[in-house]
Scaffold this active site. Structure first.
Site, PDB file in Angstrom:
ATOM      1  N   HIS A 115      94.763  -9.678  58.101  1.00  0.00           N
ATOM      2  CA  HIS A 115      95.122  -8.926  56.884  1.00  0.00           C
ATOM      3  C   HIS A 115      96.310  -9.645  56.286  1.00  0.00           C
ATOM      4  CE1 HIS A 115      93.468  -5.035  58.688  1.00  0.00           C
ATOM      5  NE2 HIS A 115      93.629  -5.793  59.738  1.00  0.00           N
ATOM      6  N   ASP A 163      95.587  -7.357  48.403  1.00  0.00           N
ATOM      7  CA  ASP A 163      95.038  -7.394  49.750  1.00  0.00           C
ATOM      8  C   ASP A 163      93.997  -8.493  49.904  1.00  0.00           C
ATOM      9  OD1 ASP A 163      94.966  -6.434  52.259  1.00  0.00           O
ATOM     10  OD2 ASP A 163      93.982  -4.546  51.782  1.00  0.00           O
ATOM     11  N   GLN A 188      97.556  -2.900  46.499  1.00  0.00           N
ATOM     12  CA  GLN A 188      97.884  -4.014  47.381  1.00  0.00           C
ATOM     13  C   GLN A 188      97.209  -5.276  46.877  1.00  0.00           C
ATOM     14  OE1 GLN A 188      96.159  -2.297  50.965  1.00  0.00           O
ATOM     15  NE2 GLN A 188      98.208  -2.162  51.850  1.00  0.00           N
ATOM     16  N   ARG A 223      98.266   7.001  49.923  1.00  0.00           N
ATOM     17  CA  ARG A 223      98.758   7.453  51.213  1.00  0.00           C
ATOM     18  C   ARG A 223      99.652   8.653  50.985  1.00  0.00           C
ATOM     19  NH1 ARG A 223     100.206   1.573  53.922  1.00  0.00           N
ATOM     20  NH2 ARG A 223      98.086   0.780  53.695  1.00  0.00           N
ATOM     21  N   CYS A 229      90.782  -2.499  54.257  1.00  0.00           N
ATOM     22  CA  CYS A 229      90.103  -3.282  55.290  1.00  0.00           C
ATOM     23  C   CYS A 229      88.757  -2.716  55.737  1.00  0.00           C
ATOM     24  CB  CYS A 229      91.015  -3.576  56.483  1.00  0.00           C
ATOM     25  SG  CYS A 229      92.368  -2.453  56.728  1.00  0.00           S
ATOM     26  N   LYS A 288     102.251  -8.535  63.689  1.00  0.00           N
ATOM     27  CA  LYS A 288     102.319  -8.984  62.300  1.00  0.00           C
ATOM     28  C   LYS A 288     103.536  -9.852  62.046  1.00  0.00           C
ATOM     29  CE  LYS A 288     104.566  -4.696  60.869  1.00  0.00           C
ATOM     30  NZ  LYS A 288     104.614  -3.596  59.917  1.00  0.00           N
ATOM     31  N   HIS A 315      91.324 -10.023  53.320  1.00  0.00           N
ATOM     32  CA  HIS A 315      91.014 -10.068  54.742  1.00  0.00           C
ATOM     33  C   HIS A 315      90.273 -11.349  55.042  1.00  0.00           C
ATOM     34  CE1 HIS A 315      91.797  -5.835  53.908  1.00  0.00           C
ATOM     35  NE2 HIS A 315      92.453  -5.930  55.033  1.00  0.00           N
TER      36      HIS A 315
END
Length: 643
Positions: free
Chosen positions: A517, A385, A383, A365, A336, A471, A387
């Site tokens: 997200h 991912d 991910q 991570r 992000c 979320k 946004h």
RNA sequence: GCCGAGAUAGCUCAGGGGUAGAGCGCGUCCUUGGUAAGGACGAGGUCAUGGGUUCAAUUCCCAUUCUUGGCUCCA
């Protein structure tokens, strides 16, 4: 008094009537099966008298709360058996869990081995047959303390310290008495089958500074048959373990040299992954997403701005430093912040919102070493991912569009049983989160409304929100009924503030966009793991790394086999030709074991007629078809599946 | 990170103070086959790594690494 039943009808009962008696008044069958009663919003013992107007729901084995009560009572039964077999043991806590229950026990100096479990199971069954009632009694704090002091159980004393006098209850069944809020099933006779599953160490109150207790996990059922089925399910789960299948089907591997928690994708696994990516890329293109690419590292300042440095800096992989300038870069733990900078690359107008930036972004991570597990918990993962930067008035609509996308994905992959978990912040503990009350409330409302408009089955969890916003997570149930968290959608009012994101509104003023997200798969790694276990390695045709195997009857037909394969390959059908010097039975067996969806057997007949003999995985001979017809059928099937 | 268990051939695993075994896989040869394992022969291992005990360690002890069951954690 007036009692309202779940169907809305109201019946009159004398004061002091119990849930059990109400069940009896409805039907004998119900009375035989009632485990507990939900009185108002509390679950009560079925045998506890009710003294005022209220609503009631009688709980049986078919209710989650009924099961929980059953298992909690089973934990007490375990404790009773332990106390009978090992006098002087001390008890920690013994709750029900999602599947079964456990009890934390201090055996003192005695060594406890897993081989003793069977003996305990027998004792539990013996005690269960006595149909001892679980009886509830209120007790003063003083008397309760005295009881456990005499017994010498310091854990229960510690638990008691935190309880309020006047609100303390004991439950007793047979020779065992426990401090317990309840509720419990009427008597132990309901417990017909018992299995103690494993023994593990667990710290008292989950704190590693405390003494380690022995945790005994178990499960019980009201019918022997259900236990058998449960154990069969566990066996099946073992067979489907993605770590085992991942190795057997050559999908991925790990290397000690590369490092723990860092998966290496083998060619077949990569094929699968790329198919998934391709599928989502296509869906996202239709839904108005713009693909972007960002680097794997980011400057420390990026994470200071985002707030992640403050929150995770010390607990993450340590920074990489440039040799001359000493600048610090972090492996990106999420995409992000990079995407925020892409948003900022030029001034934005309200007319171009929403901006939807998508990236299959690999993030790193630091996970504690003890927590790594196959592909479901790793240190480097990708991910799916994206946004979405939108105006506040677009949040709900965008949220709904994302829900549609997630459902499209689940549908194509055969996950048809899912619930949505709405995670809100813990109202008791607001300092854990960044951002103001107003923004949080707006975001939480948008999520709740979007979920309800889409008619999702939802559960709401307080305190489960991310630190920057609420979320909605999708929990799917796989073919074995196990729950997995997959897709996630998160509203974020904080990052746009931190990055000072802006757009020019129709009023020619600067406004702050809202960020969403979202990741339908969550991570490719985790998703593939769940998918493997869901379909037991028998992937949907369109995903299968090897869709066909061409199996010549003998060497004489190798040329024809190669020709068939090439013809199919040109139409994007993947697979291989088995030209080994083996008999056809062997080639079929091997292809079956490799879980190849279609086997195409070719010999003299097929060669002469330009055909293939089609055999379907797990189903057998399907007769023969011309190569062109097979290809056409095949492609049609794939297209149907991908929606 | 903490507690427990484990690490032997590419895979699954047996063994045990005197430098190792099976099945599968792999290679060569024979066989040329019709819907879930054809046959013969053969190659493969510093017994995870580093120390220690011992005449001798793959085996016993300690540490490390990784895997695993839990605990704690999870942007």
């Amino acid at each position: 008094m007036k009692i309202t039943l779940p169907d809305g009808s109201v019946r009159e009962y004398p004061k002091g009537t119990t849930g059990f008696q109400i069940a009896q008044s409805i039907s004998e069958g119900l009375a035989r099966n009632v485990l507990a009663a939900k009185v108002g919003n509390e679950v009560w013992d079925a045998t506890r008298p009710i003294n005022q107007d209220t609503s009631i729901q009688l709980l049986t084995w078919n209710d989650t709360e009924g099961k929980a009560t059953f298992w909690h009572s089973s934990a007490h039964l375990l404790a009773e058996a332990l106390e009978a077999l090992y006098p002087g043991v001390k008890f920690g806590i013994g709750p029900s869990i999602e599947s079964g229950f456990y009890y934390d026990v201090d055996f003192g100096d005695r060594e406890f081995g897993a081989e003793e479990l069977e003996k305990i199971e027998q004792k539990m069954l013996e005690l269960a047959r006595q149909k001892n009632e679980y009886s509830r009694r209120e007790i003063s704090k003083k008397d309760a303390l005295q009881y456990f002091e005499e017994k010498g159980d310091e854990y229960k004393i510690e638990l008691l310290q935190d309880l309020e006098d006047g609100n303390i209850t004991f439950y007793e069944q047979g020779a065992f008495t426990d401090l317990c809020r309840g509720p419990h099933i009427p008597h132990t006779g309901f417990i017909k089958s018992v299995k103690l599953l494993n023994v593990a160490g667990a710290y008292w109150r989950g704190n590693e500074k405390n003494k380690q207790l022995t945790r005994i996990y178990g499960i019980t059922f009201p019918k022997q048959k259900e236990l058998t089925e449960y154990l069969e399910m566990l066996e099946e789960a073992k067979k489907r373990d993605h770590r085992k299948l991942g190795k057997e089907l050559e999908l991925f591997t790990f290397s000690e040299k590369v490092g723990m928690g860092l998966p290496l994708w083998l060619p077949k696994g990569t094929m699968l992954r790329e198919r998934l990516e391709q599928f989502l890329r296509k869906a996202q293109a239709k839904a108005g997403y713009d693909p972007v690419v960002t680097p794997h590292i980011g400057h420390k300042n990026l994470y200071i701005t985002s707030g992640h440095y403050e929150k995770y800096g010390a607990d993450s992989f340590q920074p990489i430093k440039t040799p001359n300038e000493g600048e610090e870069f972090f492996l990106k733990p999420m995409n992000c912040p990079h995407h925020c900078e892409i948003y900022k690359a030029k001034p934005r107008s309200y007319k171009e919102l929403p901006v939807r930036l998508a990236e299959f972004g690999t993030v790193y991570r630091y996970e504690q070493s003890g927590e790594l597990h196959g592909l479901t918990r790793v240190r480097g993962f990708t991910q799916d991912d994206a946004h979405i930067f939108c105006r506040p008035d677009q949040v709900k609509e965008e949220f709904i569009k994302v829900i549609d996308l997630v459902l499209h994905v689940f549908n194509a992959l055969g996950f048809d049983d899912y619930t949505a978990q709405i995670s809100l912040r813990d109202p008791e503990n607001k300092q854990k989160y960044i951002g103001g009350d107003e923004a949080w409330e707006r975001a939480e409302t948008a999520i709740i409304e979007a979920a309800s408009e889409k008619g999702l089955r939802t559960v709401t969890e307080l305190g489960e929100a991310a630190f920057y916003g609420p979320k909605l997570d999708f929990m799917v149930k796989d073919a074995l009924g196990r729950k997995w968290q997959l897709g996630t959608i998160q509203v974020d009012y904080q990052l746009p503030n931190r990055f000072e994101l802006e757009y020019t509104g129709s009023d020619n003023q600067k406004h702050r966009p809202v960020m969403i997200h979202r990741a339908p798969f969550g991570s490719l790694e985790r998703f593939v793991a769940v998918l493997i276990e869901h379909c037991a390695g028998n992937f949907p045709l369109w995903l299968s790394p090897e869709q066909i195997a061409v199996l010549p009857i003998s060497e004489k037909y190798a040329d024809y086999a190669n020709q068939v394969y090439q013809q199919l390959q040109q139409q994007d059908i993947r697979g291989f030709v088995d030209n080994r010097d083996e008999k056809i039975g062997r080639k079929i067996r091997d292809a079956e074991v490799r879980k190849v969806p279609y086997m195409l057997i070719v010999g003299e007949k097929e060669q002469e007629e330009g055909k293939v003999s089609v055999r379907k995985h797990g189903e057998g001979d399907q007769g023969s078809l011309s190569v062109t017809d097979f290809a056409a059928d095949f492609k049609q099937k794939v297209e149907e599946m991908m929606g």
